[in-house]
Scaffold this motif. Structure first.
Motif, PDB file in Angstrom:
ATOM      1  N   THR A 162     -11.835  -3.330   6.897  1.00 35.27           N
ATOM      2  CA  THR A 162     -11.375  -2.473   7.990  1.00 35.27           C
ATOM      3  C   THR A 162     -10.654  -3.296   9.052  1.00 35.27           C
ATOM      4  OG1 THR A 162     -13.213  -0.955   7.615  1.00 35.27           O
ATOM      5  CG2 THR A 162     -12.085  -0.809   9.731  1.00 35.27           C
ATOM      6  N   ALA A 163     -11.240  -4.451   9.411  1.00 33.81           N
ATOM      7  CA  ALA A 163     -10.616  -5.312  10.410  1.00 33.81           C
ATOM      8  C   ALA A 163      -9.303  -5.888   9.895  1.00 33.81           C
ATOM      9  CB  ALA A 163     -11.574  -6.443  10.796  1.00 33.81           C
ATOM     10  N   LEU A 164      -9.269  -6.268   8.632  1.00 36.67           N
ATOM     11  CA  LEU A 164      -8.044  -6.827   8.074  1.00 36.67           C
ATOM     12  C   LEU A 164      -6.931  -5.790   8.032  1.00 36.67           C
ATOM     13  CD1 LEU A 164      -9.352  -9.012   5.088  1.00 36.67           C
ATOM     14  CD2 LEU A 164      -8.901  -9.691   7.445  1.00 36.67           C
ATOM     15  N   LEU A 165      -7.268  -4.573   7.653  1.00 39.85           N
ATOM     16  CA  LEU A 165      -6.250  -3.524   7.576  1.00 39.85           C
ATOM     17  C   LEU A 165      -5.706  -3.168   8.965  1.00 39.85           C
ATOM     18  CD1 LEU A 165      -7.852  -1.240   4.850  1.00 39.85           C
ATOM     19  CD2 LEU A 165      -5.792  -2.638   4.630  1.00 39.85           C
ATOM     20  N   ARG A 166      -6.557  -3.250   9.963  1.00 47.35           N
ATOM     21  CA  ARG A 166      -6.071  -2.991  11.328  1.00 47.35           C
ATOM     22  C   ARG A 166      -5.047  -4.054  11.728  1.00 47.35           C
ATOM     23  NH1 ARG A 166      -6.995  -4.539  16.489  1.00 47.35           N
ATOM     24  NH2 ARG A 166      -6.725  -2.934  18.102  1.00 47.35           N
ATOM     25  N   ALA A 167      -5.360  -5.318  11.428  1.00 50.50           N
ATOM     26  CA  ALA A 167      -4.420  -6.390  11.746  1.00 50.50           C
ATOM     27  C   ALA A 167      -3.132  -6.236  10.943  1.00 50.50           C
ATOM     28  CB  ALA A 167      -5.064  -7.754  11.466  1.00 50.50           C
ATOM     29  N   LEU A 168      -3.263  -5.835   9.682  1.00 48.83           N
ATOM     30  CA  LEU A 168      -2.074  -5.628   8.844  1.00 48.83           C
ATOM     31  C   LEU A 168      -1.225  -4.481   9.378  1.00 48.83           C
ATOM     32  CD1 LEU A 168      -3.734  -6.100   5.354  1.00 48.83           C
ATOM     33  CD2 LEU A 168      -1.868  -7.501   6.256  1.00 48.83           C
ATOM     34  N   GLY A 197       2.595  -4.769  10.551  1.00 46.96           N
ATOM     35  CA  GLY A 197       3.572  -4.041   9.747  1.00 46.96           C
ATOM     36  C   GLY A 197       3.434  -4.231   8.256  1.00 46.96           C
ATOM     37  N   ALA A 198       2.283  -4.760   7.785  1.00 43.55           N
ATOM     38  CA  ALA A 198       2.133  -5.060   6.356  1.00 43.55           C
ATOM     39  C   ALA A 198       1.185  -4.104   5.644  1.00 43.55           C
ATOM     40  CB  ALA A 198       1.632  -6.494   6.179  1.00 43.55           C
ATOM     41  N   GLN A 199       0.667  -3.095   6.347  1.00 42.04           N
ATOM     42  CA  GLN A 199      -0.321  -2.231   5.698  1.00 42.04           C
ATOM     43  C   GLN A 199       0.281  -1.467   4.522  1.00 42.04           C
ATOM     44  OE1 GLN A 199      -2.208   1.379   7.591  1.00 42.04           O
ATOM     45  NE2 GLN A 199      -3.906  -0.053   7.845  1.00 42.04           N
ATOM     46  N   GLU A 200       1.506  -0.962   4.686  1.00 47.21           N
ATOM     47  CA  GLU A 200       2.158  -0.239   3.591  1.00 47.21           C
ATOM     48  C   GLU A 200       2.430  -1.160   2.410  1.00 47.21           C
ATOM     49  OE1 GLU A 200       2.991   3.049   2.926  1.00 47.21           O
ATOM     50  OE2 GLU A 200       1.488   3.236   4.502  1.00 47.21           O
ATOM     51  N   ASP A 201       2.793  -2.412   2.692  1.00 45.89           N
ATOM     52  CA  ASP A 201       3.030  -3.376   1.611  1.00 45.89           C
ATOM     53  C   ASP A 201       1.758  -3.605   0.825  1.00 45.89           C
ATOM     54  OD1 ASP A 201       5.885  -4.421   2.119  1.00 45.89           O
ATOM     55  OD2 ASP A 201       4.949  -4.587   4.085  1.00 45.89           O
ATOM     56  N   VAL A 202       0.641  -3.720   1.516  1.00 47.50           N
ATOM     57  CA  VAL A 202      -0.632  -3.941   0.835  1.00 47.50           C
ATOM     58  C   VAL A 202      -1.007  -2.722   0.001  1.00 47.50           C
ATOM     59  CG1 VAL A 202      -3.119  -4.260   1.215  1.00 47.50           C
ATOM     60  CG2 VAL A 202      -1.463  -5.624   2.503  1.00 47.50           C
ATOM     61  N   TYR A 203      -0.717  -1.535   0.532  1.00 46.05           N
ATOM     62  CA  TYR A 203      -1.014  -0.315  -0.230  1.00 46.05           C
ATOM     63  C   TYR A 203      -0.198  -0.295  -1.522  1.00 46.05           C
ATOM     64  CZ  TYR A 203      -2.124   4.596  -1.096  1.00 46.05           C
ATOM     65  OH  TYR A 203      -2.581   5.759  -1.659  1.00 46.05           O
ATOM     66  N   ARG A 204       1.092  -0.622  -1.423  1.00 43.94           N
ATOM     67  CA  ARG A 204       1.936  -0.624  -2.622  1.00 43.94           C
ATOM     68  C   ARG A 204       1.474  -1.666  -3.631  1.00 43.94           C
ATOM     69  NH1 ARG A 204       6.108   0.639   1.176  1.00 43.94           N
ATOM     70  NH2 ARG A 204       6.561  -1.571   1.525  1.00 43.94           N
ATOM     71  N   LEU A 205       1.057  -2.827  -3.139  1.00 39.90           N
ATOM     72  CA  LEU A 205       0.535  -3.851  -4.046  1.00 39.90           C
ATOM     73  C   LEU A 205      -0.748  -3.373  -4.714  1.00 39.90           C
ATOM     74  CD1 LEU A 205       1.118  -7.042  -1.852  1.00 39.90           C
ATOM     75  CD2 LEU A 205       2.356  -6.407  -3.941  1.00 39.90           C
ATOM     76  N   GLY A 206      -1.559  -2.630  -3.964  1.00 35.88           N
ATOM     77  CA  GLY A 206      -2.785  -2.078  -4.549  1.00 35.88           C
ATOM     78  C   GLY A 206      -2.484  -1.063  -5.635  1.00 35.88           C
ATOM     79  N   ILE A 207      -1.502  -0.204  -5.402  1.00 36.29           N
ATOM     80  CA  ILE A 207      -1.118   0.795  -6.406  1.00 36.29           C
ATOM     81  C   ILE A 207      -0.646   0.124  -7.698  1.00 36.29           C
ATOM     82  CG2 ILE A 207       0.705   2.467  -6.932  1.00 36.29           C
ATOM     83  CD1 ILE A 207      -1.437   3.799  -5.466  1.00 36.29           C
ATOM     84  N   LEU A 208       0.001  -1.038  -7.551  1.00 31.35           N
ATOM     85  CA  LEU A 208       0.516  -1.748  -8.717  1.00 31.35           C
ATOM     86  C   LEU A 208      -0.513  -2.697  -9.327  1.00 31.35           C
ATOM     87  CD1 LEU A 208       4.078  -2.648  -7.381  1.00 31.35           C
ATOM     88  CD2 LEU A 208       3.476  -0.836  -8.999  1.00 31.35           C
ATOM     89  N   GLY A 209      -1.688  -2.788  -8.715  1.00 31.85           N
ATOM     90  CA  GLY A 209      -2.700  -3.729  -9.184  1.00 31.85           C
ATOM     91  C   GLY A 209      -3.562  -3.170 -10.297  1.00 31.85           C
ATOM     92  N   ARG A 210      -4.438  -4.028 -10.797  1.00 25.12           N
ATOM     93  CA  ARG A 210      -5.374  -3.656 -11.857  1.00 25.12           C
ATOM     94  C   ARG A 210      -6.786  -4.016 -11.421  1.00 25.12           C
ATOM     95  NH1 ARG A 210      -0.776  -5.472 -14.423  1.00 25.12           N
ATOM     96  NH2 ARG A 210      -0.035  -4.256 -16.214  1.00 25.12           N
ATOM     97  N   VAL A 227       2.226 -10.755   6.668  1.00 24.95           N
ATOM     98  CA  VAL A 227       0.838 -11.156   6.385  1.00 24.95           C
ATOM     99  C   VAL A 227       0.430 -12.306   7.297  1.00 24.95           C
ATOM    100  CG1 VAL A 227      -0.679 -12.187   4.646  1.00 24.95           C
ATOM    101  CG2 VAL A 227       0.855 -10.316   4.004  1.00 24.95           C
ATOM    102  N   ALA A 228       1.328 -13.263   7.490  1.00 28.14           N
ATOM    103  CA  ALA A 228       1.017 -14.382   8.382  1.00 28.14           C
ATOM    104  C   ALA A 228       0.790 -13.905   9.807  1.00 28.14           C
ATOM    105  CB  ALA A 228       2.144 -15.414   8.334  1.00 28.14           C
ATOM    106  N   LEU A 229       1.600 -12.953  10.256  1.00 33.25           N
ATOM    107  CA  LEU A 229       1.421 -12.402  11.598  1.00 33.25           C
ATOM    108  C   LEU A 229       0.076 -11.686  11.703  1.00 33.25           C
ATOM    109  CD1 LEU A 229       2.454 -11.734  14.412  1.00 33.25           C
ATOM    110  CD2 LEU A 229       3.687  -9.770  13.429  1.00 33.25           C
ATOM    111  N   ALA A 230      -0.248 -10.903  10.691  1.00 33.35           N
ATOM    112  CA  ALA A 230      -1.541 -10.208  10.697  1.00 33.35           C
ATOM    113  C   ALA A 230      -2.692 -11.211  10.690  1.00 33.35           C
ATOM    114  CB  ALA A 230      -1.623  -9.278   9.493  1.00 33.35           C
ATOM    115  N   ARG A 231      -2.524 -12.308   9.934  1.00 31.57           N
ATOM    116  CA  ARG A 231      -3.568 -13.339   9.907  1.00 31.57           C
ATOM    117  C   ARG A 231      -3.820 -13.920  11.288  1.00 31.57           C
ATOM    118  NH1 ARG A 231      -2.578 -18.467   6.080  1.00 31.57           N
ATOM    119  NH2 ARG A 231      -0.765 -18.670   7.471  1.00 31.57           N
ATOM    120  N   SER A 232      -2.764 -14.084  12.080  1.00 29.93           N
ATOM    121  CA  SER A 232      -2.935 -14.648  13.416  1.00 29.93           C
ATOM    122  C   SER A 232      -3.643 -13.690  14.367  1.00 29.93           C
ATOM    123  CB  SER A 232      -1.574 -15.038  13.997  1.00 29.93           C
ATOM    124  OG  SER A 232      -0.790 -13.890  14.275  1.00 29.93           O
ATOM    125  N   LEU A 233      -3.708 -12.409  13.990  1.00 26.58           N
ATOM    126  CA  LEU A 233      -4.336 -11.402  14.858  1.00 26.58           C
ATOM    127  C   LEU A 233      -5.800 -11.169  14.526  1.00 26.58           C
ATOM    128  CD1 LEU A 233      -1.468  -8.740  14.729  1.00 26.58           C
ATOM    129  CD2 LEU A 233      -1.913 -10.379  16.565  1.00 26.58           C
TER     130      LEU A 233
END
Length: 893
Positions: free
Chosen positions: A524-530, A534-547, A814-820
């Motif tokens: 939850t905390a990571l997704l808020r930072a993402l 601006g990376a939350q949608e990117d993570v969602y798309r990567l999840g959809i393409l994941g296994r 992702v790097a920006l989110a990591r700093s937050l």
């Protein structure tokens, strides 16, 4: 690092060294006795000296301690011994000699084992000390270090030093004591023979080291050349793209060849010198036996030396050359590793180091309202040109500060200084009443300040691990009473080696800094930072393409099968069924490739994937049985001809390749050769097996609505469906693990999550089909509360080396989110938004400004950038600040 190798060794291992020295002292009496026994065997047992004057027995193993005559000459008998006949006496002495050999062997075995363990333990300590020193290099010093050279020094160059550490004190004492004992024994038996042995030993000990000086010089040159070669190869690897772009491979290969030639010359000279010295050493070692046989035999014939003494002397001398030779080798190794140690220590001894990473540094954590006070700040480049010239200012906190100016100029240097990335400055940078920023250790500084630059580098792990890296700073407690034997052993060895006692596998996450209660709230905390980055949608798309991995429960997977059915029903309900063509065992899917229609499943291994499918003998037999092999090769030929005609003059990165071509740009030349060959022959029948397989692979990738060549008709579909049934019906048993067949009521673990949810293909050629389907899918998944699982799968995405599996903008987000994640009180962004698109940057900046209400944010912006939302604007021109503007409160609301 200590400048003296021996001082470093003694300081960190004196206890173990002293213990082993005592063991060596204990071993010497047994070694002396083992030299004495052969003389007794020859004189007393074989020649019968102990049985003269009519004695029928002799005493074996009598242990008596006698005092000197001036102390009264008293005797104390510890063991009276055994009375034995001559044969039994001989066997008893022989057995006693065997026991002594075993005892001396056991001493050597124990000493060598302990030396090796001590050496490995000290090598572990030295490598850790070097790495710890590297972590204390200032950022500008780290930038001057070549990664390949540093890695080579820590990994390879200290290896021989570690091998020597166990021998540093123990080996010379052990070897000298053995050599001295053997030499003293020889002198006791015959002074002149002992003197001859001593002369030979002195010649070896003096002459050989003199001859080896050139060998040491060559060894130093070899080490330096090897390190430079490793550094240059590392540079070439890091700049491989430019090497290929400019066609500089031949030049680079020639340069590496020159370096290898230079290294070869050094090693060849070293090789010749090494074996010349070895030859001389062996020659001197063989001279002494000649003297012993000649002179000792002469003394024996003159009755000045009995046969037993001669045998004992020869046996003692047999043990003399090896320790002398090993002592000489040890001395050479000592000089060699001392030089290596000095070179390594010099590389890890920059003039300035960061403070030790100690939380109790005597400095306070600044309060949130403590101002940043900068006085007389001056930074110069390597040529002495001022990048910042006597800059003084105060940044009140909390504040959101915009630094305006030219990219790469004073603006960025100022940001790096405030972010503690540049420490080579004059003046002072203080936060409140604390010490200068340069005085804070990393562990303390990271609790209130975070810096992010323009080139973020991610670790080759998952997105989740990369983000948590910023908050892995809470040192866990060490369980000194661990119940697990392996853990107790790990702690003991870590303590002995001076390594951290706490394991990296422990929980290092600072949950308090993240603002959460425990591990269950991490995502939850990571997704808020993402989301802010601006990376939350990117993570969602990567999840959809994941296994999902094999450990995911069936219950969770069943929820996605339920989502599949609901999506199908929702599409039908909204009249959008034409947007998705589902997988149906009885229908040909026009939006899927021919190969996927044939397989009607997901390849699990490599055998039935891509080119492997076209080359598989079982599939080819099915295609031949259904008269599909030649038609598919013809389809592949048509596609190849189209690709050659259409794409041959386009650059490889042209988007049309991705959209229309099933042939990679790198393979286009090979397919051009195949097409030319067919046109020359007038038929594809004469092609080689590999060329036919390539055309078949292209034919299997054909999608009618995408390529639009009109090659798929009703009869062709029926043959494909018959081939599909035959493939599954006659599939060999050993193929069972190679494919997971489509099943509308079962989750396919080998397929991406997107394919499992959709269970079909979005129709080609229908306007806005993809966004409409994606919107509907996301709505259903949200209703079923499956989004957390998808985000979790996206967070598990492995980013690759330096994050190369992510796009540059994704890496920056992702790097920006990591700093937050750690909620720093001060965040400094130096060109961190430059990697984002203008629209993304415009969207992210307001979110950052809102997030840092009540905290301090320092951002570098272009000189003409809008500054609405900032509390303070600082404009740089040249090396100075020209404007310190406090923005009106209305702008920051």
């Amino acid at each position: 690092m200590d400048s003296s190798l021996f001082r470093y060794i003694w300081k960190n291992s004196r206890g173990e060294q002293i213990f082993l020295l005592l063991v060596i002292l204990v071993s010497l009496p047994f070694y002396w006795i083992s030299l004495e026994v052969p003389k007794q065997i020859v004189n007393d047992a074989i020649q019968g000296r102990a049985f003269r004057d009519g004695h029928a027995t002799a005493t074996l193993l009598e242990w008596t301690v006698s005092l000197p005559s001036y102390l009264g000459g008293a005797k104390l008998t510890i063991f009276k011994g055994l009375e034995l006949g001559q044969m039994a006496f001989l066997m008893g002495l022989s057995l006693w000699f065997l026991v002594l050999v075993l005892i001396n062997g056991a001493f050597k075995y124990y000493i060598n084992i302990q030396k090796g363990i001590l050496g490995e333990r000290m090598l572990r300590r030295m490598r850790f000390d070097l790495f710890s020193l590297l972590m204390r290099f200032r950022p500008e010093d780290v930038a001057m270090v070549k990664p390949a050279e540093v890695a080579s020094m820590i990994k390879d160059e200290v290896e021989p030093i570690g091998g020597f550490i166990g021998d540093a004190f123990i080996q010379p004492v052990f070897l000298f004591s053995q050599a001295a004992t053997a030499l003293l024994f020889i002198i006791v038996q015959s002074f002149w023979m002992g003197l001859a042995a001593l002369v030979i030993v002195l010649v070896q000990a003096i002459v050989i080291p003199i001859l080896r000086r050139e060998q040491l010089r060559l060894g130093r040159a070899r080490q330096l050349a090897s390190r430079q070669l490793a550094g240059r190869i590392g540079e070439v690897v890091e700049t491989a793209s430019s090497v290929h772009s400019y066609g500089a491979s031949p030049y680079v290969e020639a340069e590496i060849g020159d370096r290898l030639g230079h290294l070869y010359t050094i090693r060849a000279d070293l090789f010749r010198r090494k074996f010349a010295v070895k030859f001389l050493n062996n020659l001197l070692a063989q001279v002494t036996p000649f003297i012993f046989y000649a002179v000792g035999g002469y003394f024996a014939l003159q009755r000045q030396l009995d046969i037993g003494q001669l045998v004992a002397v020869i046996a003692a001398y047999r043990d003399l050359p090896p320790p002398i030779k090993d002592l000489i080798d040890w001395d050479q190794q000592r000089q060699d590793v001392a030089i290596k140690y000095e070179q390594v220590a010099a590389q890890f001894s920059p003039p300035h180091l960061l403070p030790r990473n100690d939380e109790d540094a005597g400095l306070p954590v600044p309060s949130p309202d403590a101002p940043i006070e900068i006085v007389g700040l001056t930074v110069a480049d390597a040529r002495g040109t001022a990048l910042l010239d006597r800059v003084s200012t105060i940044i009140e906190r909390p504040a959101r500060v915009a630094l305006l100016g030219e990219t790469g100029g004073a603006r960025d240097v100022f940001a790096r200084v405030v972010g503690r990335q540049t420490l080579a400055y004059q003046g002072s940078v203080r936060i409140g009443r604390g010490g200068d920023l340069a005085d804070y250790p990393d562990g303390l500084l990271s609790r209130f300040l975070t810096f992010l630059g323009p080139d973020p580098s991610l670790h080759p792990t998952s997105i989740r691990d990369n983000m948590l890296f910023s908050v892995r700073r809470r040192t866990p407690e060490v369980d000194g009473e661990a119940a697990d034997e392996a853990e107790r052993w790990r702690l003991l060895e870590a303590r002995r080696s001076g390594n951290p006692l706490v394991s990296a596998r422990a929980d290092w996450i600072d949950y308090e800094a993240m603002g959460i209660a425990g591990p269950e709230e991490i995502d939850t905390a990571l997704l808020r930072a993402l989301d802010i980055g601006g990376a939350q949608e990117d993570v969602y798309r990567l999840g959809i393409l994941g296994r999902f991995g094999p450990d995911q429960s069936e219950e969770v997977l069943e929820r996605f099968v339920e989502a599949r059915h609901q999506i199908r029903a929702r599409l039908k309900e909204k009249g959008l069924s034409n947007l998705v063509e589902p997988f149906d065992p009885e229908r040909y899917n026009m939006s899927a490739p021919v190969g996927e229609n044939l397989l009607f499943g997901v390849p699990v291994g490599g055998r039935l994937a891509a080119d492997g499918l076209a080359a598989d003998p079982f599939l080819r037999s099915i295609l031949e049985a259904e008269a599909l092999l030649e038609p598919l090769i013809d389809i592949g030929l048509r596609l190849a001809e189209m690709a050659v005609e259409t794409f041959v003059d386009l650059p490889p990165e042209h988007p049309v390749f991705e959209r229309y071509s099933v042939i990679q740009p790198s393979d286009l030349e090979r397919y051009k050769e195949i097409v030319d060959s067919v046109q020359a022959r007038g038929s594809a029948f004469g092609l080689s097996a590999s060329a036919r397989s390539k055309l078949l692979a292209v034919g299997l990738a054909y999608i009618e609505p995408r390529h639009r060549l009109g090659l798929i008709d009703g009869p062709f579909k029926q043959r494909v469906l018959r081939a599909r049934r035959s493939f599954r019906l006659y599939l060999p048993a050993h193929y069972a693990a190679e494919v997971e067949f489509y099943d509308p009521d079962r989750y396919m673990r080998a397929a991406p999550l997107r394919d499992n949810i959709l269970f079909g293909r979005i129709a080609y050629g229908v306007a806005n089909a993809q966004p409409k389907v994606i919107t509907l899918i996301r709505g259903v998944l949200n209703e079923l509360d499956l989004d957390p699982l998808i985000y979790g799968l996206g967070l598990d995405f492995e980013v690759g080396k330096a994050g190369k599996l992510l796009q540059p903008m994704q890496r920056a987000k992702v790097a920006l989110a990591r700093s937050l994640v750690g909620h720093p009180e001060i965040l400094v962004l130096e060109n961190a938004l430059a990697a984002l698109s203008p629209s993304d940057a415009e969207a992210v900046l307001p979110r950052l400004l809102k997030e840092f209400e009540g905290r301090t944010l320092v951002v570098t912006l272009a000189a003409n950038a809008p500054t609405a939302g900032f509390d303070r604007v600082i404009l740089f021109e040249g090396a100075r600040i020209v404007t310190r503007e406090v923005v009106e409160p209305a702008l920051s609301s």
